[in-house]
Design a protein around this motif. Sequence first.
Motif, PDB file in Angstrom:
ATOM      1  N   SER A  34       0.266  29.313 -10.024  1.00 50.83           N
ATOM      2  CA  SER A  34      -0.766  30.336 -10.149  1.00 50.83           C
ATOM      3  C   SER A  34      -1.530  30.525  -8.839  1.00 50.83           C
ATOM      4  N   ASN A  35      -2.229  31.662  -8.771  1.00 54.55           N
ATOM      5  CA  ASN A  35      -3.083  31.959  -7.622  1.00 54.55           C
ATOM      6  C   ASN A  35      -2.335  31.914  -6.296  1.00 54.55           C
ATOM      7  N   ASN A  36      -1.174  32.548  -6.265  1.00 52.31           N
ATOM      8  CA  ASN A  36      -0.404  32.671  -5.034  1.00 52.31           C
ATOM      9  C   ASN A  36      -0.169  34.145  -4.735  1.00 52.31           C
ATOM     10  N   LYS A  37       0.806  34.436  -3.906  1.00 52.33           N
ATOM     11  CA  LYS A  37       1.088  35.815  -3.496  1.00 52.33           C
ATOM     12  C   LYS A  37       2.542  36.165  -3.775  1.00 52.33           C
ATOM     13  N   ILE A  38       3.031  35.709  -4.933  1.00 48.62           N
ATOM     14  CA  ILE A  38       4.425  35.931  -5.296  1.00 48.62           C
ATOM     15  C   ILE A  38       4.572  37.335  -5.886  1.00 48.62           C
ATOM     16  N   HIS A  39       5.445  38.135  -5.282  1.00 48.11           N
ATOM     17  CA  HIS A  39       5.633  39.532  -5.681  1.00 48.11           C
ATOM     18  C   HIS A  39       6.958  39.735  -6.418  1.00 48.11           C
ATOM     19  N   GLY A  40       7.008  40.827  -7.173  1.00 45.94           N
ATOM     20  CA  GLY A  40       8.269  41.311  -7.712  1.00 45.94           C
ATOM     21  C   GLY A  40       8.678  40.682  -9.030  1.00 45.94           C
ATOM     22  N   GLU A  41       9.957  40.808  -9.321  1.00 43.76           N
ATOM     23  CA  GLU A  41      10.523  40.365 -10.587  1.00 43.76           C
ATOM     24  C   GLU A  41      10.728  38.852 -10.594  1.00 43.76           C
ATOM     25  N   VAL A  42      10.522  38.247 -11.746  1.00 36.81           N
ATOM     26  CA  VAL A  42      10.808  36.812 -11.900  1.00 36.81           C
ATOM     27  C   VAL A  42      12.323  36.630 -11.814  1.00 36.81           C
TER      28      VAL A  42
ATOM     29  N   SER B 203       0.015  32.739 -13.469  1.00 38.31           N
ATOM     30  CA  SER B 203      -1.078  33.710 -13.441  1.00 38.31           C
ATOM     31  C   SER B 203      -1.550  33.986 -12.018  1.00 38.31           C
ATOM     32  N   HIS B 204      -2.247  35.116 -11.868  1.00 39.29           N
ATOM     33  CA  HIS B 204      -2.836  35.504 -10.583  1.00 39.29           C
ATOM     34  C   HIS B 204      -1.790  35.569  -9.475  1.00 39.29           C
ATOM     35  N   ASN B 205      -0.737  36.336  -9.728  1.00 35.56           N
ATOM     36  CA  ASN B 205       0.256  36.669  -8.717  1.00 35.56           C
ATOM     37  C   ASN B 205       0.467  38.183  -8.757  1.00 35.56           C
ATOM     38  N   PHE B 206       1.612  38.645  -8.270  1.00 29.21           N
ATOM     39  CA  PHE B 206       1.914  40.071  -8.263  1.00 29.21           C
ATOM     40  C   PHE B 206       3.273  40.323  -8.915  1.00 29.21           C
ATOM     41  N   LEU B 207       3.535  39.589  -9.997  1.00 29.39           N
ATOM     42  CA  LEU B 207       4.811  39.711 -10.695  1.00 29.39           C
ATOM     43  C   LEU B 207       4.869  41.022 -11.458  1.00 29.39           C
TER      44      LEU B 207
ATOM     45  N   SER C 164      -2.504  28.076  -5.653  1.00 35.94           N
ATOM     46  CA  SER C 164      -3.324  28.368  -4.468  1.00 35.94           C
ATOM     47  C   SER C 164      -2.773  27.703  -3.212  1.00 35.94           C
ATOM     48  N   CYS C 165      -1.479  27.852  -2.998  1.00 34.37           N
ATOM     49  CA  CYS C 165      -0.831  27.269  -1.818  1.00 34.37           C
ATOM     50  C   CYS C 165      -0.221  28.333  -0.908  1.00 34.37           C
ATOM     51  N   ASN C 166      -0.679  29.572  -1.044  1.00 37.66           N
ATOM     52  CA  ASN C 166      -0.220  30.673  -0.195  1.00 37.66           C
ATOM     53  C   ASN C 166       1.293  30.905  -0.284  1.00 37.66           C
TER      54      ASN C 166
ATOM     55  N   ASN D 230      11.164  24.899 -25.546  1.00 39.93           N
ATOM     56  CA  ASN D 230      10.059  24.064 -26.023  1.00 39.93           C
ATOM     57  C   ASN D 230       8.736  24.397 -25.352  1.00 39.93           C
ATOM     58  N   LEU D 231       8.615  25.614 -24.856  1.00 37.95           N
ATOM     59  CA  LEU D 231       7.414  26.012 -24.148  1.00 37.95           C
ATOM     60  C   LEU D 231       6.227  26.083 -25.110  1.00 37.95           C
ATOM     61  N   ALA D 232       5.107  25.457 -24.708  1.00 38.97           N
ATOM     62  CA  ALA D 232       3.919  25.446 -25.561  1.00 38.97           C
ATOM     63  C   ALA D 232       2.769  26.245 -24.959  1.00 38.97           C
ATOM     64  N   ASN D 233       2.533  26.090 -23.661  1.00 35.79           N
ATOM     65  CA  ASN D 233       1.407  26.751 -23.008  1.00 35.79           C
ATOM     66  C   ASN D 233       1.932  27.734 -21.965  1.00 35.79           C
ATOM     67  N   ILE D 234       1.639  29.026 -22.155  1.00 37.10           N
ATOM     68  CA  ILE D 234       2.152  30.085 -21.289  1.00 37.10           C
ATOM     69  C   ILE D 234       0.972  30.885 -20.748  1.00 37.10           C
ATOM     70  N   ASP D 235       0.822  30.886 -19.438  1.00 39.00           N
ATOM     71  CA  ASP D 235      -0.265  31.641 -18.814  1.00 39.00           C
ATOM     72  C   ASP D 235       0.326  32.588 -17.773  1.00 39.00           C
ATOM     73  N   LEU D 236       0.329  33.882 -18.095  1.00 36.80           N
ATOM     74  CA  LEU D 236       0.877  34.907 -17.211  1.00 36.80           C
ATOM     75  C   LEU D 236      -0.166  35.972 -16.884  1.00 36.80           C
ATOM     76  N   HIS D 237      -1.424  35.677 -17.114  1.00 43.34           N
ATOM     77  CA  HIS D 237      -2.437  36.715 -16.967  1.00 43.34           C
ATOM     78  C   HIS D 237      -2.669  37.077 -15.493  1.00 43.34           C
ATOM     79  N   SER D 238      -3.194  38.298 -15.293  1.00 40.91           N
ATOM     80  CA  SER D 238      -3.528  38.805 -13.964  1.00 40.91           C
ATOM     81  C   SER D 238      -2.309  38.904 -13.066  1.00 40.91           C
ATOM     82  N   ASN D 239      -1.321  39.677 -13.528  1.00 40.93           N
ATOM     83  CA  ASN D 239      -0.168  40.057 -12.733  1.00 40.93           C
ATOM     84  C   ASN D 239      -0.007  41.574 -12.821  1.00 40.93           C
ATOM     85  N   LEU D 240       1.186  42.050 -12.549  1.00 43.57           N
ATOM     86  CA  LEU D 240       1.481  43.488 -12.643  1.00 43.57           C
ATOM     87  C   LEU D 240       2.640  43.723 -13.597  1.00 43.57           C
ATOM     88  N   LEU D 241       2.762  42.879 -14.614  1.00 46.25           N
ATOM     89  CA  LEU D 241       3.894  42.934 -15.531  1.00 46.25           C
ATOM     90  C   LEU D 241       3.897  44.239 -16.315  1.00 46.25           C
TER      91      LEU D 241
END
Length: 441
Positions: free
Chosen positions: A155-163, A181-185, A133-135, A195-206
């Motif tokens: 999360s909760n930003n306005k990042i668009h497009g491909e990672v 999460s909560h972007n426009f990816l 949430s930092c715009n 070694n990733l354990a917690n992955i949150d990608l919800h609420s995008n355009l994947l």
Amino acid sequence: MSQLTNLYLSGNNLNRQRPDSLGNMSQLTSLDLSGNQLTSTIPSSLFALPSLINIDLSDNKLQGPIPGSVYELQNLTDLVLSSNNLSGVVDLDKLLKLKNLYHPDPSYNGLSLNINNSVNSTLTNFHTIGLASCNLSAFPNFLREQAGLRSLDLSNNKIHGEVPKWLFHVGKDSLYDLNLSHNFLTNLKCLPWQNLANIDLHSNLLRGPLPISPNTTIVFSISNNKLSGEIPPLICGLISLQVLDLSNNNLSGLIPQCLGNLSNSLSVLNLGINSFSGTFTATFTKGNILRNLNLNGNQIEGQVPPSLLNCECLEVLDLGKNKINDTFPHWLETLTELQVLVLRINRFHGHIGTSKTKGNYPFPKLRIIDISCNEFTGLLPTNYIKQFGAMMNVDEHVKLTYMGQTYYQDSVVVVVIKGNEIKLSRILTVFLIIDFSRNKF
């Protein structure tokens, strides 16, 4: 207290007053005022203390800008200001020059970041970065240099497009938590972190197929996207998986039977609002810890899987809006932890009788039951309803809480209240529903 070095007052009810007196504590190195009710601005004198190393003012109601004196704290390692009402501009370039800083977190405020992507940040080795949430409108370039990063929250930003592909090298062997999460990816082809354990990608355009996470994954949430195709069987190799939320996508095909093999670790399995078809044949073994099973809004056929009888920890069972053709599953009465049972909009039929278990209430903790829009017949089972013990116990002093654990809050897709369909994104523990409508009672 001019010699005090550590002050921890978190989780109290401190309010209103500005902590001006803290400016006299010249030896203070660690300050934790998180989880209070502070409503003032942050006094400049606080950030002028030369010995400060750790500052945590998160989860308050602090207002106004972050004092510019923070950029002079050369010994600072932790700056946690998340979940306040702060406003103004944060000069991230100046923060990057604090070479001891490894945990900046101004998330969830009304702040905007001033970023110059040409700044060299190789002197800074961040451990945790919280910029939710930092715009932000793009991935900050300074992340390219963070080879040892363990936690990243954008999360909760306005990042668009491909990672971007360069992000795959950020903390490749160290990243543990990732929240985008909560972007426009729109595209994320793989999750290469070892070694990733917690992955949150919800609420995008994947779009495209479901990316497979590493074997170390514990929580995997990629709901509310546009993913398509089938669930690859490789997902059943995630032996540490506790939460799998693939809901609200365009996934199709059969649900892999091997998902039942994960039930010894799996607590939440949410596959709702997709296009899965066929019968649900996963077999849940005895001693499993499954707490939430949601298959709502698919095209599942057949009967309710009898192995659910082994799910003694089950609290939420949502099979609504499918094509299940079965009689009422009386045998679920023995699941003493079941609180939510949704069978609406299926092809259930037959009578619903009273419990045959003498001396025990059926569904002792049930608070939401929705069997509407089926083909149940016979007399309205009023005697059955009268035995729902948890719906009779009224505690006037009950604390308003939501179902679910801290890492995953339970939801019911739709309930009907006074003829209106309402989506519950969270379930209050005092919420009670009995819906037997649109049957043939």
